[in-house]
Design an enzyme around this catalytic site. Structure first.
Site, mmCIF file in Angstrom:
data_model
loop_
_atom_site.group_PDB
_atom_site.id
_atom_site.type_symbol
_atom_site.label_atom_id
_atom_site.label_comp_id
_atom_site.label_asym_id
_atom_site.label_seq_id
_atom_site.Cartn_x
_atom_site.Cartn_y
_atom_site.Cartn_z
ATOM 1 N N ARG A 15 0.695 -1.439 0.149
ATOM 2 C CA ARG A 15 -0.153 -0.249 -0.048
ATOM 3 C C ARG A 15 0.789 1.336 -0.009
ATOM 4 O O ARG A 15 2.290 0.731 0.532
ATOM 5 C CB ARG A 15 -1.193 0.140 1.837
ATOM 6 C CG ARG A 15 -2.012 -0.611 1.551
ATOM 7 C CD ARG A 15 -2.375 -0.731 2.826
ATOM 8 N NE ARG A 15 -2.361 -1.710 3.438
ATOM 9 C CZ ARG A 15 -2.558 -1.724 5.156
ATOM 10 N NH1 ARG A 15 -3.456 -1.852 5.499
ATOM 11 N NH2 ARG A 15 -1.629 -2.121 5.873
ATOM 12 N N LYS A 78 2.042 1.913 7.742
ATOM 13 C CA LYS A 78 1.897 1.272 8.351
ATOM 14 C C LYS A 78 2.727 2.099 9.529
ATOM 15 O O LYS A 78 3.529 2.882 9.153
ATOM 16 C CB LYS A 78 2.269 -0.295 8.582
ATOM 17 C CG LYS A 78 1.604 -1.074 7.157
ATOM 18 C CD LYS A 78 0.282 -1.523 8.125
ATOM 19 C CE LYS A 78 0.530 -2.127 9.600
ATOM 20 N NZ LYS A 78 -0.845 -2.341 10.561
ATOM 21 N N TYR A 97 -0.984 4.828 10.784
ATOM 22 C CA TYR A 97 -1.386 3.494 11.521
ATOM 23 C C TYR A 97 -0.115 3.194 12.565
ATOM 24 O O TYR A 97 0.609 3.329 12.246
ATOM 25 C CB TYR A 97 -1.493 2.166 11.241
ATOM 26 C CG TYR A 97 -2.961 2.358 10.119
ATOM 27 C CD1 TYR A 97 -4.277 1.979 10.928
ATOM 28 C CD2 TYR A 97 -2.746 2.168 8.944
ATOM 29 C CE1 TYR A 97 -5.908 2.694 10.251
ATOM 30 C CE2 TYR A 97 -4.431 1.387 8.916
ATOM 31 C CZ TYR A 97 -5.583 2.376 9.227
ATOM 32 O OH TYR A 97 -6.951 2.475 8.079
ATOM 33 N N HIS A 99 -0.743 1.893 16.202
ATOM 34 C CA HIS A 99 -0.912 0.426 16.955
ATOM 35 C C HIS A 99 -0.320 0.348 17.799
ATOM 36 O O HIS A 99 0.864 -1.061 18.732
ATOM 37 C CB HIS A 99 -1.296 -0.437 16.602
ATOM 38 C CG HIS A 99 -1.989 -1.127 15.147
ATOM 39 N ND1 HIS A 99 -3.143 -1.291 15.428
ATOM 40 C CD2 HIS A 99 -1.858 -0.213 12.996
ATOM 41 C CE1 HIS A 99 -4.331 -0.797 13.652
ATOM 42 N NE2 HIS A 99 -2.951 -1.072 13.291
ATOM 43 N N GLU A 121 -6.037 4.851 13.860
ATOM 44 C CA GLU A 121 -6.968 4.144 14.142
ATOM 45 C C GLU A 121 -7.340 4.486 15.674
ATOM 46 O O GLU A 121 -8.451 3.675 16.267
ATOM 47 C CB GLU A 121 -5.999 2.539 14.369
ATOM 48 C CG GLU A 121 -5.358 2.832 15.916
ATOM 49 C CD GLU A 121 -3.878 2.663 15.173
ATOM 50 O OE1 GLU A 121 -3.044 3.112 16.334
ATOM 51 O OE2 GLU A 121 -3.582 3.632 14.114
ATOM 52 N N ASP A 273 -3.374 -6.576 14.948
ATOM 53 C CA ASP A 273 -2.473 -5.449 15.065
ATOM 54 C C ASP A 273 -2.196 -5.030 16.630
ATOM 55 O O ASP A 273 -1.613 -3.645 17.034
ATOM 56 C CB ASP A 273 -2.865 -4.331 13.973
ATOM 57 C CG ASP A 273 -2.634 -4.697 13.147
ATOM 58 O OD1 ASP A 273 -1.221 -5.216 12.218
ATOM 59 O OD2 ASP A 273 -2.854 -3.906 11.645
#
Length: 374
Positions: A15, A78, A97, A99, A121, A273
């Site tokens: 991505r 990520k 993101y 996490h 998130e 995640d």
């Protein structure tokens, strides 16, 4: 503002954090966008398309990260991995993101390097919805029954059970724990594949919604320890789709319970995640996605949507771009003051942790969001 977009380096992560449409929007607002060469190739976006939209193509990750101080905000998909830590510097805004509840080392790095970390998130609407997690939850939910069905094939070490569609033979029993976005999408795909689907959740409204959505073809059960135990023992496939925003996922399927499952059964943990909702979950990669526990197969890939990057990139950037534009136009602090939903995405700033659930998960004290925004 100068906005950098480096190429993703996580295992089989194809991505990219921006599309040519997003570049055009930022440039139209007077910002400069630096994109590492090849960043979009995995999502079928070429350097030429980015350049045509107004981006500057740079040769190295260091240039896209602005390690020399030349970039104000980095957009990623990520969370940074170890090889990227040295590219982070004080004062940088990182929008991606994160996490952090499942990654204390990264949390410590962001604090040490005084990064302003805004996590997709934990951006949260007044309704409780998670607009930047929603599209990837959709993708992961749709993928879970597919990868689970593949793993159930005998050649992959599974039970040799087809999801359904064969007359006179029982359909596979698929149990989904969590009836949120990913769980509902997983139920939809599993049902379409012919499986016998059971959806568990503590939120009865979500179960009522699934009743109408699936015309009573999905079994909706109020979740409890006993209900989970009963359903998991009988399952051919279990999909973990539990989420507590920002916090570590609760462990709902124990090692002892897995030992009581059918040999060759499959467990897919979408919640990986956030640490995963199975006791034996540990993050895997697309190149080595599964492992065995008591004769059952665990699929715990931490970036599942990366398997379908073309779909995932456009779904994600459709949601993130308005927030990215606001951050570029106003700066992180004013953008967060103006939008409480975006402010809830702030996880770290100037060496301080600003998200209480993350702090509880990693054992680091958090300051209030209000004290930072003031």
């Amino acid at each position: 503002m100068k906005v950098g977009v480096p190429k993703e380096v996580k295992n089989h992560e194809y991505r990219v954090a921006i599309t040519p449409i997003g570049v055009h929007e930022l440039v139209a607002h007077g910002h400069e966008v630096l994109i590492q060469t090849g960043a979009g190739v995995g999502s079928q976006v070429t350097d030429e398309e980015y350049a045509g939209a107004g981006a500057t193509i740079v040769a190295t990750a260091e240039e896209a990260w602005g390690t020399d101080g030349g970039v104000d905000m980095v957009l990623k998909v990520k969370e940074p991995v170890a090889e990227e830590y040295d590219r982070m510097r004080e004062g940088l805004t990182l929008f991606t993101y994160l996490h952090l509840a499942a990654d204390k080392p990264l949390t410590e790095e962001l604090l040490k390097r005084k990064i302003t970390g805004i996590a997709y998130e934990t951006v949260q609407l007044p309704s409780g919805g998670l607009p930047l997690l929603y599209p990837m939850s959709e993708v992961a939910g749709c993928l879970a029954p597919q990868v689970g069905a593949y793993s159930m094939m005998k050649a992959q070490g599974g039970r040799g059970v087809l999801m359904g569609g064969v007359g006179g033979v029982a359909n596979a029993k698929v149990v989904i724990i969590g009836a949120g976005v990913s769980g509902q999408n997983a139920a939809n795909i599993a049902l379409g594949m012919g499986a016998d689907v059971t959806l568990l959740d503590t939120d009865l409204d979500k179960l009522r919604m699934s009743f109408w959505r699936y015309n009573n073809r999905v079994h909706g059960l109020a979740s409890s320890k006993l209900a989970i135990e009963q359903q998991v023992r009988e399952a051919d496939m279990v999909i973990g789709a539990v989420l507590i925003p920002g916090a570590a996922a609760p462990k709902l399927v124990s090692n002892d319970l897995v030992a009581q499952m059918k040999p060759g059964s499959v467990l897919v943990d979408i919640a990986v995640d956030q640490g995963g909702c199975f006791e034996d979950t540990h993050a895997t990669t697309h190149s080595d996605p599964t492992y065995q526990v008591h004769g059952s197969t665990f699929y715990c890939v931490a970036n599942m949507p990366g398997a379908v990057p073309n779909t995932s990139t456009y779904a994600l950037t459709n949601a993130t771009m308005p927030y990215a534009v606001a951050l570029a136009d106003k700066g992180w602090q004013q953008a967060c003051r103006d939008d409480r939903s975006l402010a809830l995405g702030l996880n770290t700033h100037a060496g301080e942790l600003t998200n209480a659930p993350v702090g509880e998960a990693v054992g680091i004290d958090a300051v209030t969001l209000e004290s930072v925004l003031a």
